[in-house]
Design an enzyme around this catalytic site. Structure first.
Site, PDB file in Angstrom:
ATOM      1  N   THR A  65      -8.987 -15.425   3.614  1.00  0.00           N
ATOM      2  CA  THR A  65      -7.536 -15.690   3.540  1.00  0.00           C
ATOM      3  C   THR A  65      -6.793 -14.356   3.753  1.00  0.00           C
ATOM      4  O   THR A  65      -6.219 -13.801   2.824  1.00  0.00           O
ATOM      5  CB  THR A  65      -7.143 -16.322   2.179  1.00  0.00           C
ATOM      6  OG1 THR A  65      -7.588 -15.454   1.109  1.00  0.00           O
ATOM      7  CG2 THR A  65      -7.772 -17.684   1.976  1.00  0.00           C
TER       8      THR A  65
ATOM      9  N   ASN B 126      -3.515   8.600   4.864  1.00  0.00           N
ATOM     10  CA  ASN B 126      -2.342   7.975   5.497  1.00  0.00           C
ATOM     11  C   ASN B 126      -2.349   8.032   7.022  1.00  0.00           C
ATOM     12  O   ASN B 126      -1.777   7.158   7.685  1.00  0.00           O
ATOM     13  CB  ASN B 126      -1.055   8.652   4.998  1.00  0.00           C
ATOM     14  CG  ASN B 126      -0.843   8.452   3.508  1.00  0.00           C
ATOM     15  OD1 ASN B 126      -1.234   7.414   2.956  1.00  0.00           O
ATOM     16  ND2 ASN B 126      -0.244   9.429   2.845  1.00  0.00           N
TER      17      ASN B 126
ATOM     18  N   ARG C 205       0.828  -1.212   0.000  1.00  0.00           N
ATOM     19  CA  ARG C 205       0.000   0.000   0.000  1.00  0.00           C
ATOM     20  C   ARG C 205       0.865   1.267   0.000  1.00  0.00           C
ATOM     21  O   ARG C 205       0.510   2.265  -0.631  1.00  0.00           O
ATOM     22  CB  ARG C 205      -0.930  -0.015   1.212  1.00  0.00           C
ATOM     23  CG  ARG C 205      -1.889   1.159   1.237  1.00  0.00           C
ATOM     24  CD  ARG C 205      -3.020   0.908   2.218  1.00  0.00           C
ATOM     25  NE  ARG C 205      -3.993   1.990   2.239  1.00  0.00           N
ATOM     26  CZ  ARG C 205      -4.180   2.808   3.278  1.00  0.00           C
ATOM     27  NH1 ARG C 205      -3.447   2.660   4.377  1.00  0.00           N
ATOM     28  NH2 ARG C 205      -5.088   3.752   3.221  1.00  0.00           N
TER      29      ARG C 205
ATOM     30  N   HIS D  59       0.453   4.407  -2.494  1.00  0.00           N
ATOM     31  CA  HIS D  59       0.270   5.796  -2.037  1.00  0.00           C
ATOM     32  C   HIS D  59       1.452   6.675  -2.440  1.00  0.00           C
ATOM     33  O   HIS D  59       1.305   7.889  -2.555  1.00  0.00           O
ATOM     34  CB  HIS D  59       0.043   5.837  -0.525  1.00  0.00           C
ATOM     35  CG  HIS D  59      -1.338   5.410  -0.130  1.00  0.00           C
ATOM     36  ND1 HIS D  59      -1.938   5.785   1.049  1.00  0.00           N
ATOM     37  CD2 HIS D  59      -2.262   4.649  -0.783  1.00  0.00           C
ATOM     38  CE1 HIS D  59      -3.161   5.261   1.114  1.00  0.00           C
ATOM     39  NE2 HIS D  59      -3.372   4.554   0.016  1.00  0.00           N
TER      40      HIS D  59
ATOM     41  N   PRO E 185      -7.557   7.619  -4.139  1.00  0.00           N
ATOM     42  CA  PRO E 185      -9.004   7.366  -4.177  1.00  0.00           C
ATOM     43  C   PRO E 185      -9.557   7.011  -2.797  1.00  0.00           C
ATOM     44  O   PRO E 185      -8.846   6.482  -1.948  1.00  0.00           O
ATOM     45  CB  PRO E 185      -9.125   6.175  -5.147  1.00  0.00           C
ATOM     46  CG  PRO E 185      -7.757   5.572  -5.219  1.00  0.00           C
ATOM     47  CD  PRO E 185      -6.788   6.647  -4.924  1.00  0.00           C
TER      48      PRO E 185
ATOM     49  N   HIS F 113      -6.471  -5.898  -2.049  1.00  0.00           N
ATOM     50  CA  HIS F 113      -7.258  -6.040  -0.822  1.00  0.00           C
ATOM     51  C   HIS F 113      -7.508  -7.513  -0.512  1.00  0.00           C
ATOM     52  O   HIS F 113      -8.369  -7.847   0.286  1.00  0.00           O
ATOM     53  CB  HIS F 113      -8.561  -5.235  -0.929  1.00  0.00           C
ATOM     54  CG  HIS F 113      -8.332  -3.763  -1.015  1.00  0.00           C
ATOM     55  ND1 HIS F 113      -9.297  -2.851  -1.348  1.00  0.00           N
ATOM     56  CD2 HIS F 113      -7.199  -3.024  -0.803  1.00  0.00           C
ATOM     57  CE1 HIS F 113      -8.793  -1.630  -1.345  1.00  0.00           C
ATOM     58  NE2 HIS F 113      -7.519  -1.712  -1.029  1.00  0.00           N
TER      59      HIS F 113
HETATM   60  C1  HEM Z   1      -9.182   1.349  -5.962  1.00  0.00           C
HETATM   61  C2  HEM Z   1      -9.058   2.302  -5.070  1.00  0.00           C
HETATM   62  C3  HEM Z   1      -8.618   2.018  -3.662  1.00  0.00           C
HETATM   63  C4  HEM Z   1      -9.224   2.456  -2.529  1.00  0.00           C
HETATM   64  C5  HEM Z   1     -10.470   3.327  -2.461  1.00  0.00           C
HETATM   65  C6  HEM Z   1      -8.488   1.928  -1.430  1.00  0.00           C
HETATM   66  C7  HEM Z   1      -8.789   2.169  -0.106  1.00  0.00           C
HETATM   67  C8  HEM Z   1      -8.198   1.529   0.960  1.00  0.00           C
HETATM   68  C9  HEM Z   1      -8.557   1.716   2.336  1.00  0.00           C
HETATM   69  C10 HEM Z   1      -9.615   2.690   2.840  1.00  0.00           C
HETATM   70  C11 HEM Z   1      -7.809   0.883   3.078  1.00  0.00           C
HETATM   71  C12 HEM Z   1      -7.853   0.730   4.592  1.00  0.00           C
HETATM   72  C13 HEM Z   1      -7.139   1.885   5.236  1.00  0.00           C
HETATM   73  C14 HEM Z   1      -7.451   1.994   6.712  1.00  0.00           C
HETATM   74  O1  HEM Z   1      -8.602   1.883   7.077  1.00  0.00           O
HETATM   75  O2  HEM Z   1      -6.508   2.229   7.502  1.00  0.00           O
HETATM   76  C15 HEM Z   1      -6.957   0.155   2.187  1.00  0.00           C
HETATM   77  C16 HEM Z   1      -6.042  -0.803   2.578  1.00  0.00           C
HETATM   78  C17 HEM Z   1      -5.174  -1.398   1.705  1.00  0.00           C
HETATM   79  N1  HEM Z   1      -5.011  -1.096   0.380  1.00  0.00           N
HETATM   80 FE1  HEM Z   1      -6.264  -0.025  -0.774  1.00  0.00          FE
HETATM   81  N2  HEM Z   1      -7.458   1.186  -1.892  1.00  0.00           N
HETATM   82  C18 HEM Z   1      -7.480   1.219  -3.257  1.00  0.00           C
HETATM   83  C19 HEM Z   1      -6.557   0.659  -4.106  1.00  0.00           C
HETATM   84  C20 HEM Z   1      -5.432  -0.009  -3.696  1.00  0.00           C
HETATM   85  C21 HEM Z   1      -4.313  -0.332  -4.530  1.00  0.00           C
HETATM   86  C22 HEM Z   1      -4.182   0.104  -5.988  1.00  0.00           C
HETATM   87  C23 HEM Z   1      -3.424  -1.024  -3.759  1.00  0.00           C
HETATM   88  C24 HEM Z   1      -2.083  -1.580  -4.103  1.00  0.00           C
HETATM   89  C25 HEM Z   1      -1.579  -1.672  -5.314  1.00  0.00           C
HETATM   90  C26 HEM Z   1      -4.011  -1.130  -2.432  1.00  0.00           C
HETATM   91  C27 HEM Z   1      -3.473  -1.826  -1.391  1.00  0.00           C
HETATM   92  C28 HEM Z   1      -4.029  -1.880  -0.122  1.00  0.00           C
HETATM   93  C29 HEM Z   1      -3.534  -2.771   0.920  1.00  0.00           C
HETATM   94  C30 HEM Z   1      -2.512  -3.857   0.735  1.00  0.00           C
HETATM   95  C31 HEM Z   1      -4.240  -2.445   2.078  1.00  0.00           C
HETATM   96  C32 HEM Z   1      -4.029  -3.034   3.470  1.00  0.00           C
HETATM   97  C33 HEM Z   1      -2.875  -2.272   4.121  1.00  0.00           C
HETATM   98  C34 HEM Z   1      -2.514  -2.709   5.536  1.00  0.00           C
HETATM   99  O3  HEM Z   1      -3.021  -3.697   6.034  1.00  0.00           O
HETATM  100  O4  HEM Z   1      -1.683  -2.011   6.146  1.00  0.00           O
HETATM  101  N3  HEM Z   1      -5.203  -0.475  -2.434  1.00  0.00           N
HETATM  102  N4  HEM Z   1      -7.195   0.574   0.912  1.00  0.00           N
END
Ligand code: HEM
Length: 346
Positions: free
Chosen positions: A264, A107, A75, A79, A176, A206
């Site tokens: 998973t 963030n 992530r 970002h 986004p 995700h």
């Molecule tokens: C399509 C639009 C996307 C949205 C709206 C989005 C939104 C989010 C949100 C809201 C979270 C949780 C953050 C929190 O509550 O602390 C999250 C977690 C995460 N996102 Fe996305 N995301 C998107 C795309 C992506 C992309 C493109 C990637 C990687 C290439 C990604 C990888 C991740 C990962 C791996 C997590 C978990 C991080 C952790 O456990 O520390 N996301 N995302």
């Protein structure tokens, strides 16, 4: 044609293609359809030959300590790249007179994994001083995070330089939001040169990691009294909704975390798309990929049915993401400490 060695434990073979991915020990070629002419997989081959081994062993050790860490690192790469390109800007700390991206809404209390990048950087500096950018370290670590969690392996493109600055405002505007519709998601990806297929493939990230209750509380229909509660999201399966309501009560701590993939949670696989089919996607931005008719819905079906296609498309999209507005040559710098520009003493 250049020859590159795979560092993937699942794919210990010599590769003779510019861009390849490895799925379950098999090599898949990926067509390069974007302009990444300034980056090359061999950038550090002579300057820092052991770089990739150092990064992967650190990521592996990090994963043993904290199973969530690979998701957090992937992530960070996302970002970083979405905010003025993949330039390590997200890694810069705030300091007197400077506000970086860490305190931007997407963030704050959320982005994590910075210590692992510091740890890798320290070892890499000891091995090859002033040579490897923080943006490249993050890119390699993101790839290893996916591969070591059971996902695809791909050959990374290298040669990025680090930014001298960062932008909190751009982070707030470019990343986004989880409440977005498909139209809004596609628009935000289009703004950085990515398309709808990239939205669906990269959302497969995700498949592992966690989200805070605050990121999806609006779907649960249990917001604190006084706020206008529109009811629960009809696209959430009822037993999953009930579970989420228990994990994230209306009067609970919004920073409590829940697995993005209920089944998973620490494996990178195509279960995420099966969850969407079963109305068990956690974020609104996940669910809409399946509930909105069109290309996104069709891709969800394809990825749910065939993990190989997902892995191949994911690798292609993450390579595209990794080449967003990169700085190369003499632009920017190679930071010695990922948290500070070189002009500032640690
Ligand atoms: C399509 C639009 C996307 C949205 C709206 C989005 C939104 C989010 C949100 C809201 C979270 C949780 C953050 C929190 O509550 O602390 C999250 C977690 C995460 N996102 Fe996305 N995301 C998107 C795309 C992506 C992309 C493109 C990637 C990687 C290439 C990604 C990888 C991740 C990962 C791996 C997590 C978990 C991080 C952790 O456990 O520390 N996301 N995302």
């Amino acid at each position: 044609m250049a020859i590159y060695k795979s560092h993937s434990p699942q794919c210990a073979v010599w590769m003779a293609l510019t861009l390849v991915t490895c799925v379950g020990g098999k090599i898949l070629s990926v067509a390069a359809t974007w302009d990444d002419s300034h980056l090359t997989p061999s950038f550090y081959d002579n300057k820092c030959p052991h770089l990739q081994k150092v990064v992967s062993s650190k990521v592996e050790a990090g994963r043993r300590r904290d199973q969530r860490l690979p998701a957090s690192v992937l992530r960070l790469h996302f970002h970083d790249c979405f905010v003025n390109g993949c330039d390590g800007s997200i890694l810069l700390d705030d300091r007197p007179g400077f506000v970086g991206e860490k305190s931007a809404a997407p963030n704050l209390n959320s982005a994590r994994g910075f210590e692992l990048i510091d740890d890798i950087k320290q070892d890499v500096e000891a091995l090859c001083p002033d040579t490897v950018s923080c943006a490249d370290i993050l890119t390699i670590a993101a790839r290893d995070s996916v591969a070591l969690s059971g996902g695809p392996y791909w050959e990374v493109q290298l040669g990025r330089r680090d930014s001298l600055t960062a932008s909190k405002t751009d982070a707030e505007n470019s990343i986004p939001q989880p409440t977005f519709t498909v139209t809004q998601l596609v628009a935000s990806f289009n703004a950085v040169g990515l398309n709808e297929k990239d939205v669906v493939a990269l959302s497969g990230s995700h498949s592992f990691g966690k989200a805070r209750c605050t990121s999806f509380q609006n779907r649960l229909g249990n917001q604190a009294s006084g706020s206008q509660s529109p009811g629960s999201d009809p696209f959430l399966e009822s037993s999953y909704l009930a579970k989420l309501q228990t994990l994230c009560p209306s009067n609970g701590d919004g920073n409590t975390t829940v697995n993005l993939d209920h089944f998973t949670p620490v494996h990178f696989d195509n279960q995420y798309y099966k969850n969407l089919q079963a109305a068990k996607g956690l974020l609104n931005s996940d669910a809409v990929l399946h509930t909105t008719n069109g290309q996104s819905n069709q891709l969800v079906e394809i990825y749910a049915n065939d993990e190989r296609v997902f892995f191949k498309d994911f690798a292609q999209s993450v390579l595209k993401m990794g080449s967003i507005k990169v700085m190369t040559g003499n632009k920017g710098e190679v930071r010695r400490n990922c948290r500070l520009p070189n002009t500032i003493r640690a």
